[in-house]
Design a protein around this motif. Structure first.
Motif, short mmCIF file in Angstrom:
data_model
loop_
_atom_site.label_atom_id
_atom_site.label_comp_id
_atom_site.label_asym_id
_atom_site.label_seq_id
_atom_site.Cartn_x
_atom_site.Cartn_y
_atom_site.Cartn_z
N GLY A 250 -11.83 -1.36 2.83
CA GLY A 250 -11.75 -1.72 1.41
C GLY A 250 -13.04 -1.49 0.66
O GLY A 250 -13.61 -2.43 0.07
N TRP A 256 -9.58 3.51 -3.38
CA TRP A 256 -8.49 2.58 -3.70
C TRP A 256 -8.18 2.55 -5.19
O TRP A 256 -7.00 2.53 -5.59
N CYS A 279 -0.42 -1.00 1.32
CA CYS A 279 -1.87 -0.94 1.48
C CYS A 279 -2.30 -1.61 2.77
O CYS A 279 -2.10 -2.83 2.95
N ASP A 282 -8.74 -3.96 4.54
CA ASP A 282 -9.32 -5.09 3.82
C ASP A 282 -10.77 -4.78 3.50
O ASP A 282 -11.38 -3.88 4.08
N ILE A 286 -10.50 -3.98 -2.08
CA ILE A 286 -9.10 -4.41 -2.00
C ILE A 286 -8.95 -5.83 -2.51
O ILE A 286 -7.99 -6.14 -3.24
N LYS A 290 -6.55 -7.00 -5.59
CA LYS A 290 -5.54 -8.05 -5.41
C LYS A 290 -5.71 -9.14 -6.47
O LYS A 290 -4.72 -9.63 -7.04
N PHE A 302 0.12 -5.62 0.10
CA PHE A 302 -1.14 -5.67 0.85
C PHE A 302 -0.88 -6.35 2.20
O PHE A 302 -0.47 -7.52 2.23
#
Length: 429
Positions: A250, A256, A279, A282, A286, A290, A302
């Motif tokens: 992430g 992303w 997805c 982490d 990310i 979220k 996720f």
């Protein structure tokens, strides 16, 4: 450096396990506090002995106490880290190691540089694009240290060419600025090398170490999976939805936010179609996405870090790898290919050699890159739309992807390393 989830760490673990079928192999982990137990269990065979400083618990405890004392008295907090390197040196001598293979590049500040200085054991280094990143921002200060290795393994022909030529043939202030940002946030050894180069006069030393290309080997998935409809139902995915999948750490470099922007535009372009974005992974980027999305986008799923990505990949229709600035040879592309899932990936470093290899049908599309080496959102969107509009093309690329996957089987990966090790050992006697 550590055993947290990352493609280069998986490569190192599977290589160690493969070599252990014929040879005695030890795996030394410098980051003993940073271990993903699930990843280690999945990829490291019991025949490989995992070593770190915790093998000496009493010593480790004492060194931590001394480290704390020195930090309070002098502000120096690197004593324990320094001692780990000497433990590494001791274990090389104790276990009579004949060859060290580093998956950390050799630079002025890398731990392997100390091994090269203090011991005569030959060193082989795999460049997972650490050196390439430095060359992209104009840093060649690693040359004298890289030359201490007996061989450098490049994970793609692109990487090998860049090392041999000493340039990526890319130069712009935008690229350099973005590259320094990426190094500072996610690649400590490379960033330390860059900062050192900027504060001193570079030494004009050519790169003389031999460079050879060995594509990453990827283990075949040998477990049974539920039928895709069952997995989709458990994830709340409609049977007729087109599922885009992405797996990566992430970080901003993995793209992303570019993927999110393209996916949201795709939904606006096709308001009557059902889509999902699955997805896997982490990290800070990310978590930020979220938080921004909240609960208003149930189609974006996720699942966090996963020990078995194939469970989720098997229900994807298209994989997305929109990396920025630099990339080695992503295992995720090959893993998607195993499920006949074509991939849309950045036209960056080694990625084209997987998605559009010479003399083969393409297993997906390449995303055009911006001047700063970030993916062009409109290019990603157009490729996603092609698959929405043309199911026949989607299936064709999926079959081609499965055929390309064979180029990354473990047998040739292990054999190539064994051949290189044999050559290096013979040349040092």
């Amino acid at each position: 450096m550590n055993l947290q989830k990352a493609g280069s760490h998986v490569v190192a673990l599977t290589l160690a396990s493969g070599m252990a079928e014929k040879h005695e192999v030890f795996y030394f982990n410098h980051g003993e506090q940073l271990v993903d137990a699930g990843m280690v269990k999945a990829y490291l065979k019991p025949e490989v002995r995992l070593l770190d400083i915790t093998c000496y618990p009493t010593l480790n405890k004492a060194l931590w106490k001394i480290n704390g004392l020195l930090k309070r008295l002098t502000g120096y907090a690197g004593f324990h880290e320094l001692c780990k390197t000497f433990v590494f040196l001791f274990m090389i001598v104790r276990h009579r190691i004949e060859l060290v293979h580093g998956h950390e590049i050799l630079t002025k500040y890398s731990k392997l540089a100390k091994v090269a200085r203090l011991l005569s054991v030959p060193i082989v280094v795999t460049d997972h694009n650490g050196y390439t990143m430095l060359l992209k921002v104009g840093d060649t200060s690693f040359y004298p240290y890289a030359n201490q290795a007996k061989a450098i393994i490049a994970v793609s022909h692109y990487t090998a060419r860049v090392l041999r030529e000493g340039t990526t043939h890319e130069s712009s202030e935008k690229l350099r600025a973005y590259g320094e940002k990426v190094l500072a946030s996610d690649h400590k050894a490379e960033y330390d090398s860059l900062k050192s180069n900027q504060s001193t006069t570079p030494i004009a030393v050519p790169l003389t170490v031999p460079v050879t290309t060995i594509y990453n080997g990827v283990l075949r998935y040998n477990k049974s999976l539920p039928v895709p409809t069952t997995i989709k139902e458990s994830l709340g995915i409609m049977p007729n939805a087109l599922v885009f999948g992405m797996i990566a750490r992430g970080t901003e470099q993995k793209g992303w936010r570019f993927a999110l922007a393209a996916y949201q535009q795709l939904k606006q372009q096709y308001p009557q179609r059902h889509f999902n974005w699955l997805c896997m992974g982490d990290g800070p980027c990310i978590q930020e996405i979220k938080a921004e999305l909240g609960t208003q986008h149930p189609d974006i799923i996720f699942v966090g870090n996963v020990d078995d990505p194939h469970y989720y990949m098997s229900v994807c229709d298209v994989g997305i790898v929109p990396s920025s600035f630099s990339e080695g040879l992503p295992l995720s592309i090959v893993e998607f290919f195993e499920h006949r899932v074509p991939v849309i990936g950045s036209d960056l470093c080694g990625i084209p050699e997987v998605i559009t290899p010479d003399n083969a049908e393409p297993g997906g599309f390449l995303i055009e890159m911006e001047e700063d080496s970030t993916p062009c959102i409109s290019s990603l969107l157009s490729h996603m739309a092609r698959y929405v509009d043309d199911a026949t093309l989607l299936n064709k690329h999926g079959e081609a992807a499965l055929a390309i996957r064979r180029r990354f089987d473990m047998d040739q990966f292990i054999a190539a390393h064994e051949q290189l090790y044999t050559h290096v050992l013979a040349s040092t006697k």
